[in-house]
Design a protein around this motif. Structure first.
Motif, PDB file in Angstrom:
ATOM      1  N   LEU A 211     -20.781  10.887 -29.090  1.00 46.57           N
ATOM      2  CA  LEU A 211     -19.367  10.107 -29.417  1.00 46.57           C
ATOM      3  C   LEU A 211     -18.506  10.471 -28.206  1.00 46.57           C
ATOM      4  O   LEU A 211     -18.122  11.115 -27.768  1.00 46.57           O
ATOM      5  CB  LEU A 211     -18.740  10.981 -30.557  1.00 46.57           C
ATOM      6  N   PRO A 212     -18.013   9.075 -27.881  1.00 49.45           N
ATOM      7  CA  PRO A 212     -16.924   8.889 -26.765  1.00 49.45           C
ATOM      8  C   PRO A 212     -15.766   9.469 -27.464  1.00 49.45           C
ATOM      9  O   PRO A 212     -15.257   8.651 -28.395  1.00 49.45           O
ATOM     10  CB  PRO A 212     -17.055   7.334 -26.476  1.00 49.45           C
ATOM     11  N   ILE A 213     -15.107  10.229 -26.599  1.00 51.03           N
ATOM     12  CA  ILE A 213     -13.925  10.924 -27.242  1.00 51.03           C
ATOM     13  C   ILE A 213     -12.874  11.606 -26.153  1.00 51.03           C
ATOM     14  O   ILE A 213     -13.484  12.217 -25.252  1.00 51.03           O
ATOM     15  CB  ILE A 213     -14.043  11.917 -28.465  1.00 51.03           C
ATOM     16  N   VAL A 214     -11.818  11.242 -26.155  1.00 54.15           N
ATOM     17  CA  VAL A 214     -10.804  11.851 -25.232  1.00 54.15           C
ATOM     18  C   VAL A 214      -9.540  12.323 -25.862  1.00 54.15           C
ATOM     19  O   VAL A 214      -9.217  11.856 -26.963  1.00 54.15           O
ATOM     20  CB  VAL A 214     -10.457  10.976 -23.882  1.00 54.15           C
ATOM     21  N   SER A 215      -8.810  13.042 -25.221  1.00 55.91           N
ATOM     22  CA  SER A 215      -7.621  13.648 -25.856  1.00 55.91           C
ATOM     23  C   SER A 215      -6.373  12.982 -25.305  1.00 55.91           C
ATOM     24  O   SER A 215      -6.640  12.076 -24.311  1.00 55.91           O
ATOM     25  CB  SER A 215      -7.300  15.193 -25.679  1.00 55.91           C
ATOM     26  N   GLU A 216      -5.389  12.821 -26.275  1.00 51.14           N
ATOM     27  CA  GLU A 216      -4.226  12.236 -25.986  1.00 51.14           C
ATOM     28  C   GLU A 216      -3.592  12.820 -24.338  1.00 51.14           C
ATOM     29  O   GLU A 216      -3.899  13.954 -24.107  1.00 51.14           O
ATOM     30  CB  GLU A 216      -2.905  12.418 -26.795  1.00 51.14           C
ATOM     31  N   ILE A 237      -9.502   8.261 -29.313  1.00 50.51           N
ATOM     32  CA  ILE A 237      -8.442   9.117 -28.546  1.00 50.51           C
ATOM     33  C   ILE A 237      -7.917  10.131 -29.752  1.00 50.51           C
ATOM     34  O   ILE A 237      -7.544   9.571 -30.768  1.00 50.51           O
ATOM     35  CB  ILE A 237      -7.174   8.526 -27.932  1.00 50.51           C
ATOM     36  N   VAL A 238      -7.927  11.433 -29.543  1.00 45.12           N
ATOM     37  CA  VAL A 238      -7.411  12.304 -30.516  1.00 45.12           C
ATOM     38  C   VAL A 238      -6.130  13.086 -30.119  1.00 45.12           C
ATOM     39  O   VAL A 238      -5.778  13.163 -28.965  1.00 45.12           O
ATOM     40  CB  VAL A 238      -8.593  13.426 -30.979  1.00 45.12           C
ATOM     41  N   THR A 243      -7.247  14.989 -34.970  1.00 47.66           N
ATOM     42  CA  THR A 243      -7.190  13.755 -35.775  1.00 47.66           C
ATOM     43  C   THR A 243      -6.856  12.638 -34.894  1.00 47.66           C
ATOM     44  O   THR A 243      -6.583  12.582 -33.662  1.00 47.66           O
ATOM     45  CB  THR A 243      -5.857  13.743 -36.666  1.00 47.66           C
ATOM     46  N   LEU A 244      -7.542  11.332 -35.456  1.00 46.50           N
ATOM     47  CA  LEU A 244      -7.588  10.398 -34.550  1.00 46.50           C
ATOM     48  C   LEU A 244      -6.060   9.708 -34.410  1.00 46.50           C
ATOM     49  O   LEU A 244      -5.361   9.459 -35.200  1.00 46.50           O
ATOM     50  CB  LEU A 244      -8.340   9.144 -35.301  1.00 46.50           C
ATOM     51  N   SER A 245      -5.900   9.385 -33.053  1.00 42.22           N
ATOM     52  CA  SER A 245      -4.731   8.615 -32.591  1.00 42.22           C
ATOM     53  C   SER A 245      -4.810   7.129 -32.439  1.00 42.22           C
ATOM     54  O   SER A 245      -4.036   6.301 -32.801  1.00 42.22           O
ATOM     55  CB  SER A 245      -4.170   9.467 -31.724  1.00 42.22           C
ATOM     56  N   ARG A 274      -3.611   1.644 -31.312  1.00 40.68           N
ATOM     57  CA  ARG A 274      -2.966   2.701 -32.494  1.00 40.68           C
ATOM     58  C   ARG A 274      -3.405   1.953 -34.141  1.00 40.68           C
ATOM     59  O   ARG A 274      -3.467   0.702 -33.724  1.00 40.68           O
ATOM     60  CB  ARG A 274      -1.645   3.158 -32.510  1.00 40.68           C
ATOM     61  N   ARG A 275      -3.393   2.845 -35.044  1.00 42.22           N
ATOM     62  CA  ARG A 275      -3.509   1.929 -36.284  1.00 42.22           C
ATOM     63  C   ARG A 275      -5.154   1.237 -36.198  1.00 42.22           C
ATOM     64  O   ARG A 275      -4.898  -0.039 -36.872  1.00 42.22           O
ATOM     65  CB  ARG A 275      -2.429   1.225 -36.719  1.00 42.22           C
TER      66      ARG A 275
END
Length: 324
Positions: A211-216, A237-238, A243-245, A274-275
């Motif tokens: 899963l491709p994922i990075v933090s704010e 981006i979480v 939670t998903l940002s 976003r959204r």
């Protein structure tokens, strides 16, 4: 010497005649049709369809349609029934007999045997005064004024009407049972139909390490490295609570390049969407296809009930899985 009728004229004539014959069925979806449906709904065993010749071919299709739409059914050839296959019919079954004349010899032979068993019988005939119609608990009139065959011999309009009446029975039972798309899929697990109706996003998505994922706060260049490494053309981006940002995609990257942003200093928060559109864990993959086609996007983040990303998928994944 008269000119032979053209293929087109003959074809149009056949379609019109059969269309007219089907139209007359509208007056025959009546109390008898409802009584037949009640018998079939209350059947504790199987629906047994019996027919000879062309009616047998229609009966085979009818049994298959019933079975695949939630009403267990099978076809029995009347000739074989008289030589042992009658043992396949039990007192819990309901028998549907198909015969345009209603007086087919092989079918008539079965009447006393079915009466002896006490099996409810629904006849589909074009002759309400025939032996089959008179012996049945309910007769469904499938008579036609004329066959589409110009000789009025080859079963054409009559078999079409029987086919449509069989479909009407099957669909009426399907709707009364509340038969769902997922129920249908369980009867069709093979091929594209089963995959389309049964496969869920969980079966297709990239999860865990994939899963491709990075933090704010992650720098844009590091987010691009994550996208490149995971190969989905996007990354989730979480926030600090997981939670998903938002999401960052190849499209967002092109827009960022147009603004000549510095990848080494720009945070992903400044350029992410976003959204964004998401899909919930556990939904059918076909629903994900619908969302992507409707919104004209190529990928989706899969979230759980806590709004945390648990997977990601794109149109290529769905194509490989045979859902599209």
């Amino acid at each position: 010497m008269s000119h032979p009728i053209s293929f087109k004229e003959s074809g149009l004539r056949t379609v019109r005649m059969e269309q007219e014959a089907i139209g007359e069925l509208l007056q025959r979806i009546d109390e008898d049709f409802e009584r037949a449906c009640e018998l079939l709904m209350n059947c504790r065993g199987r629906i047994v369809v019996v027919g000879m010749g062309k009616s047998g071919h229609i009966g085979t299709k009818m049994a298959a349609t019933l079975a695949s739409t939630g009403s267990p059914a099978f076809f029995v050839h009347p000739g074989e029934a008289c030589h042992g296959d009658l043992g396949m019919i039990t007192v819990d079954d309901v028998v549907i007999t198909l015969s345009n004349s209603g007086n087919t010899g092989e079918m008539i032979t079965l009447i006393p045997l079915l009466k002896r068993l006490g099996v409810p019988m629904i006849s589909m005939t074009g002759n309400p005064d025939s032996a089959l119609a008179q012996a049945a608990n309910v007769n469904l009139n499938t008579g036609v004024k004329q066959e589409a065959c110009p000789l009025n011999l080859a079963p054409t309009s009559s078999t079409t009407v029987s086919l449509v009446m069989g479909d009407a029975l099957a669909i009426a039972l399907l709707e009364r049972r509340g038969f769902s798309a997922e129920d249908f899929a369980f009867s069709h697990p093979g091929g594209a139909l089963g995959r389309r109706l049964l496969l869920k996003v969980d079966d297709v998505m990239h999860s865990g390490e994939r899963l491709p994922i990075v933090s704010e706060g992650t720098l844009l260049r590091d987010a691009l490295l994550e996208m490149t490494h995971k190969g989905l053309g996007m990354t989730a981006i979480v926030a600090s609570d997981g939670t998903l940002s938002g999401v960052f995609t190849d499209g967002d990257l092109r827009r960022s390049l147009d603004h000549e942003l510095n990848m080494a200093t720009t945070a992903i928060d400044e350029v992410m969407t976003r959204r964004c559109k998401t899909v919930t864990q556990g939904v059918l993959a076909a629903e994900a296809v619908h969302i992507m086609e409707e919104t004209k996007i190529n990928g989706l983040i899969v979230i759980n009930a806590e709004q945390k990303p648990v997977g990601a998928l794109n149109m290529h994944d769905l194509l490989r899985a045979g859902v599209v």
